[in-house]
Design a protein around this motif. Structure first.
Motif, PDB file in Angstrom:
ATOM      1  N   THR A 150       0.818  -1.216   0.000  1.00 18.01           N
ATOM      2  CA  THR A 150       0.000   0.000   0.000  1.00 18.01           C
ATOM      3  C   THR A 150       0.850   1.264   0.000  1.00 18.01           C
ATOM      4  O   THR A 150       0.425   2.316  -0.485  1.00 18.01           O
ATOM      5  CB  THR A 150      -0.923   0.000   1.224  1.00 18.01           C
ATOM      6  OG1 THR A 150      -0.119  -0.162   2.417  1.00 18.01           O
ATOM      7  CG2 THR A 150      -1.912  -1.154   1.143  1.00 18.01           C
ATOM      8  N   SER A 151       2.070   1.179   0.531  1.00 14.27           N
ATOM      9  CA  SER A 151       2.936   2.365   0.567  1.00 14.27           C
ATOM     10  C   SER A 151       3.364   2.788  -0.829  1.00 14.27           C
ATOM     11  O   SER A 151       3.669   3.969  -1.056  1.00 14.27           O
ATOM     12  CB  SER A 151       4.171   2.084   1.442  1.00 14.27           C
ATOM     13  OG  SER A 151       4.894   0.977   0.909  1.00 14.27           O
ATOM     14  N   GLU A 152       3.402   1.871  -1.779  1.00 14.59           N
ATOM     15  CA  GLU A 152       3.783   2.195  -3.153  1.00 14.59           C
ATOM     16  C   GLU A 152       2.618   2.743  -3.969  1.00 14.59           C
ATOM     17  O   GLU A 152       2.814   3.292  -5.043  1.00 14.59           O
ATOM     18  CB  GLU A 152       4.327   0.936  -3.846  1.00 14.59           C
ATOM     19  CG  GLU A 152       5.524   0.308  -3.174  1.00 14.59           C
ATOM     20  CD  GLU A 152       6.785   1.153  -3.324  1.00 14.59           C
ATOM     21  OE1 GLU A 152       6.808   2.025  -4.220  1.00 14.59           O
ATOM     22  OE2 GLU A 152       7.730   0.946  -2.556  1.00 14.59           O
ATOM     23  N   GLY A 154       0.214   5.047  -2.785  1.00 14.21           N
ATOM     24  CA  GLY A 154      -0.044   6.449  -2.491  1.00 14.21           C
ATOM     25  C   GLY A 154      -0.439   6.631  -1.056  1.00 14.21           C
ATOM     26  O   GLY A 154      -0.872   5.694  -0.364  1.00 14.21           O
ATOM     27  N   SER A 155      -0.286   7.873  -0.584  1.00 12.76           N
ATOM     28  CA  SER A 155      -0.575   8.164   0.815  1.00 12.76           C
ATOM     29  C   SER A 155      -2.067   8.125   1.115  1.00 12.76           C
ATOM     30  O   SER A 155      -2.452   8.017   2.286  1.00 12.76           O
ATOM     31  CB  SER A 155      -0.010   9.548   1.178  1.00 12.76           C
ATOM     32  OG  SER A 155      -0.563  10.552   0.326  1.00 12.76           O
ATOM     33  N   TYR A 156      -2.891   8.231   0.093  1.00 11.98           N
ATOM     34  CA  TYR A 156      -4.342   8.243   0.303  1.00 11.98           C
ATOM     35  C   TYR A 156      -4.933   6.840   0.438  1.00 11.98           C
ATOM     36  O   TYR A 156      -6.133   6.692   0.697  1.00 11.98           O
ATOM     37  CB  TYR A 156      -5.041   8.964  -0.858  1.00 11.98           C
ATOM     38  CG  TYR A 156      -4.682   8.415  -2.217  1.00 11.98           C
ATOM     39  CD1 TYR A 156      -5.397   7.368  -2.791  1.00 11.98           C
ATOM     40  CD2 TYR A 156      -3.604   8.943  -2.912  1.00 11.98           C
ATOM     41  CE1 TYR A 156      -5.056   6.862  -4.020  1.00 11.98           C
ATOM     42  CE2 TYR A 156      -3.267   8.444  -4.154  1.00 11.98           C
ATOM     43  CZ  TYR A 156      -3.979   7.406  -4.718  1.00 11.98           C
ATOM     44  OH  TYR A 156      -3.627   6.915  -5.943  1.00 11.98           O
ATOM     45  N   SER A 164      -5.693   3.379   2.179  1.00 13.33           N
ATOM     46  CA  SER A 164      -5.771   2.854   3.532  1.00 13.33           C
ATOM     47  C   SER A 164      -4.888   1.623   3.679  1.00 13.33           C
ATOM     48  O   SER A 164      -4.737   0.817   2.743  1.00 13.33           O
ATOM     49  CB  SER A 164      -7.223   2.508   3.874  1.00 13.33           C
ATOM     50  OG  SER A 164      -7.303   1.854   5.123  1.00 13.33           O
ATOM     51  N   THR A 165      -4.314   1.501   4.849  1.00 14.89           N
ATOM     52  CA  THR A 165      -3.451   0.347   5.125  1.00 14.89           C
ATOM     53  C   THR A 165      -4.203  -0.803   5.783  1.00 14.89           C
ATOM     54  O   THR A 165      -3.586  -1.797   6.180  1.00 14.89           O
ATOM     55  CB  THR A 165      -2.302   0.786   6.044  1.00 14.89           C
ATOM     56  OG1 THR A 165      -2.853   1.342   7.252  1.00 14.89           O
ATOM     57  CG2 THR A 165      -1.430   1.820   5.351  1.00 14.89           C
TER      58      THR A 165
END
Length: 322
Positions: free
Chosen positions: A58-60, A62-64, A66-67
């Motif tokens: 999820t970090s790749e 985008g910051s939007y 959710s993890t």
């Protein structure tokens, strides 16, 4: 063999005969439609590969994003975008366009980026070639439908050859599209990920593109067979022309009278047993000598004097008749 036998039977029983190449081009048209629909679906539906489980990067993305991913969460990668399905009770999902620099599927890798663009471009050009081939095959099929055994007809050899070439190129482009994606899926494109690197996991769009290339190859094969039969004399028509034809002369019925003949219900007079008697007259015996004699004497009138114009002037004015 069975197609020729069927055409020959239909011709002998008086049913319309079709050109022997028409069946091949009609089938090619059907497979071309399937190839075009499958190729469009594969290019624009984001499901070429997928990640599954809690290791989704999820970090790749985008910051939007959710993890809150679970073991049931799925990340689908496509040519133009990706979609993350969280598989939670609310049915949450996130979709976005692919990033050229750091995001999936290339992750900024120059080799992966090159094959990714090649896969996309091959798919789009393949759609264009399939669409053009479909139009040309439709025209060829329409021309074959208008063919009649005993009328002049020009075989559309040029259009048929172009359609066959376009279909072969489209099939090659479809194959190149999924082949380039295999390179991306089997390459470790990310320098930071330890899970799903390479991501592999081929999904719906990849499979559909493989089917599209297969339909296009079958269509190209049918076109080649139809191209070889375009200029051949139909066997069924040749058999019908070779058969002995006999003609039966049917007399033309007499024309009906304009007015119907009236038949009296009363019988006519009975024929006489004696021949008819006609009266006879003697020939004239009178002879004339010196011409016909008149009963009246000719006039002996004499005129002694005649009155002058303008008065009697002393002359008698009476006429004496003898």
């Amino acid at each position: 063999f069975f197609f020729d036998l069927f055409d020959s039977t239909m011709a002998k029983v008086g049913k319309p005969v079709k050109h022997p190449a028409s069946k091949f081009w009609a089938l090619a048209l059907i497979f071309l439609i399937l190839a075009l629909v499958f190729c469009i679906f594969a290019c624009f539906f984001p499901a070429w590969s997928r990640y599954k489980g809690s290791g989704i990067p999820t970090s790749e993305l985008g910051s939007y994003v959710s993890t809150a991913v679970t073991s049931d969460s799925r990340l689908y990668l496509g040519h133009w975008m990706w979609c993350l399905y969280y598989e939670d009770p609310l049915g949450t999902q996130t979709c976005a366009n692919n990033a050229d620099s750091t995001g999936p599927p290339a992750y900024g890798n120059s080799k992966c980026k090159g094959f990714w663009w090649a896969s996309r471009i091959c798919g789009l050009v393949g759609i264009g070639f399939l669409f053009l081939a479909l139009l040309i095959v439709f025209m060829v099929t329409k021309s074959l439908k208008a063919w009649k055994p005993h009328e002049p007809w020009k075989a559309p050899m040029g259009a048929a050859a172009i359609a066959c070439l376009l279909t072969v190129l489209a099939a090659g482009l479809c194959i190149a599209s999924w082949a380039c994606w295999i390179v991306i899926a089997e390459e470790s494109c990310s320098n930071t990920l330890t899970v799903w690197n390479p991501f592999q996991g081929y999904s719906y769009s990849f499979i559909v593109m493989c089917f599209a290339s297969g339909w296009a190859l079958i269509a190209a094969l049918l076109m080649c067979l139809g191209l070889m039969k375009l200029k051949k004399t139909p066997k069924a028509v040749a058999e019908v022309l070779d058969d002995e034809v006999t003609f039966e002369v049917v007399p033309t019925p007499a024309a009906a009278p304009l007015y119907p003949e009236y038949v009296s219900e009363y019988p006519g007079p009975a024929p006489s047993a004696y021949p008819p008697q006609y009266p006879t007259y003697p020939a004239p015996t009178t002879s004339y000598v010196g011409g016909p004699r008149s009963a009246y004497p000719s006039p002996t009138t004499s005129y002694e004097s005649y009155p002058a114009y303008g008065g009697n002037k002393g002359y008698p004015t009476t006429n004496t008749y003898y």
